[in-house]
Design a protein around this motif. Structure first.
Motif, PDB file in Angstrom:
ATOM      1  N   LYS A   7      34.387  45.136  34.023  1.00  0.00           N
ATOM      2  CA  LYS A   7      35.576  45.978  33.908  1.00  0.00           C
ATOM      3  C   LYS A   7      35.577  46.989  35.051  1.00  0.00           C
ATOM      4  O   LYS A   7      34.549  47.609  35.342  1.00  0.00           O
ATOM      5  N   GLY A 151      42.021  55.197  27.837  1.00  0.00           N
ATOM      6  CA  GLY A 151      40.686  54.661  28.120  1.00  0.00           C
ATOM      7  C   GLY A 151      40.462  53.283  27.523  1.00  0.00           C
ATOM      8  O   GLY A 151      39.348  52.762  27.512  1.00  0.00           O
ATOM      9  N   ASP A 154      38.237  49.867  28.482  1.00  0.00           N
ATOM     10  CA  ASP A 154      36.844  49.662  28.074  1.00  0.00           C
ATOM     11  C   ASP A 154      36.800  48.757  26.843  1.00  0.00           C
ATOM     12  O   ASP A 154      35.988  47.846  26.746  1.00  0.00           O
TER      13      ASP A 154
HETATM   14 MG    MG Z   1      38.427  54.918  31.850  1.00  0.00          MG
END
Ligand code: MG
Ligand code: ASP
Length: 413
Positions: A7, A151, A154
């Motif tokens: 990632k 976020g 992830d």
């Molecule tokens: Mg991030």
């Protein structure tokens, strides 16, 4: 040959030059003969900018349309990365979350993954292609685009690693890994080579924002071992995994500082059953997240209750508490914003004693007063005056000898 999920966060794909660098890194791994699934974030700043645009149009945009908008950020980076790989003669194909088979519930902007059917993804891998998946997004069963919360790329990476049973999951970011403390605050902080899920979760919750906490929880649940490392060089990062006996030998893994706390004290609270319930129910109903709570020993039938909230919630917490204080006949309310919460975290605390003593001793020697204390199985937190917070973090970090942990070549940075 392994199946590797990588990632790349927003800063790793921040501009075309960095996207080329990422493509070169991927190309090297691909030429070693591995199968690769690459999850990308939006280029840094893009998601924020899209949110701003939406707000300029409408103060409360519909969740559905906001998700349609936000999902474009990751689509931009996935297509650019595919093109960068093509120019290196690497067969690559990009897939949106929906195309990759990621199905979520319908809670827009914070959807939960319901299931993943990676049929199409597997076919591309089988055909020898590098598969690039847009992070942070999926679709509902009825086909609306959703996003997984800030976020959330992830989470995409961890979830794909789980369902594909990947041999390796690497989270590339702009830091070298997880550190024993914030290196900006504690200059001799060292990179941690291995950390348990529980410690990582505590550190994330306590404000060391390396990864989205939900992703770590997901990884723990599905036992996905992953590594957090820098996309700017080739040094190993921090491996996050289930606790091993070896890990328990280290009593304190890291020190965190949370300077976003404020303290509120209700003085002269009548000491009788139901009062605390009354106060904290009202705060909960107002959706105010209370962190530490301390109640003094009662004297003459009254006591003082102190609790902490996030700084931005202090004003609201006061508004909720004031009428209750009046109603129950409390004497007064006081508040303080210039505080910080320092915590030491480590699964070794389960089997070692003396951690609190060492912590308090270090603070005392530095002349730092402890205002509040709370503990959990793997964490001790104290509230100190904000002005001494940095000094506190440094002396505690030194007291637990965290600056000299591990061998020199595993300490990175
Ligand atoms: Mg991030
Ligand atoms: N682009 C999204 C965000 O900024 C998701 C991610 O980067 O993980 O929150």
């Amino acid at each position: 040959m392994s199946l590797i999920v990588q990632k790349y966060g927003g800063s790793s794909v921040a501009n075309t030059e960095r996207i080329r660098k990422v493509a070169e890194r991927i190309a090297r791994v691909w030429r070693e003969g591995h199968k690769l699934v690459i999850v990308v974030s939006a280029m840094s700043g893009v998601t924020d900018r899209l949110i701003e645009l939406a707000r300029e149009i409408c103060p409360e945009p519909s969740g559905r349309e906001l998700d349609v908008l936000l999902a474009t950020g990751e689509q931009t980076s996935m297509a650019l990365l595919a093109m960068a790989l093509h120019s290196l003669k690497i067969p690559a194909v990009s897939l949106t979350g929906a195309q990759a088979g990621i199905v979520t519930d319908g809670s827009h902007t914070r959807a939960k993954i319901a299931n993943i059917t990676p049929k199409r993804l597997r076919e591309h891998l089988q055909a020898g292609q590098v598969v690039i998946v847009a992070g942070f997004q999926g679709q509902t069963e009825t086909g609306s685009i959703t996003t997984l919360g800030r976020g959330g790329s992830d989470l995409t990476a961890i979830a794909l690693a789980a369902v594909l049973r990947a041999d390796l999951c690497q989270i590339f970011t702009d830091v070298d890994g997880v550190f024993t403390a914030d290196p900006k605050i504690v200059p001799n902080a060292t990179k941690i080579s291995e950390i348990s899920y529980d410690e990582m979760l505590e550190m994330a919750a306590l404000g060391s924002k390396v990864m989205q906490a939900r992703s770590v929880e997901f990884a723990k649940k599905f036992k996905v071992v992953f590594e957090v490392r820098s996309s700017f060089h080739d040094k190993p990062g921090t491996v996050v995994r289930e606790a091993t006996e070896d890990m328990e030998n280290v009593v304190v893994r890291g020190v965190t500082l949370d300077r976003d706390q404020a303290k509120l004290t209700i003085l002269g609270v009548p000491d009788r059953p139901g009062i605390a319930a009354h106060i904290f129910t009202a705060l909960a109903e107002a959706d105010i997240n209370v962190d530490m709570i301390v109640q003094n020993v009662s004297q003459h039938g009254t006591t003082d209750i102190t609790f902490t909230v996030r700084k931005e919630e202090l004003a609201r917490a006061r508004r909720v508490t004031e009428p209750i204080a009046a109603e129950i006949g409390a004497r007064e309310i006081r508040w303080e914003e210039a505080i910080a919460k320092l915590s030491v975290v480590g699964i070794g605390m389960r089997s070692h004693s003396g951690v609190a003593a060492k912590l308090f001793h270090a603070l005392a020697q530095a002349g730092i007063n402890v205002q509040m204390i709370s503990t959990s199985e793997i964490k001790i937190s104290v509230v100190v005056d904000e002005a001494s917070a940095i000094k506190a973090a440094r002396v505690v970090h030194d007291a637990f000898e965290l600056g000299h942990q591990g061998s020199p070549d595993s300490s990175g940075g």
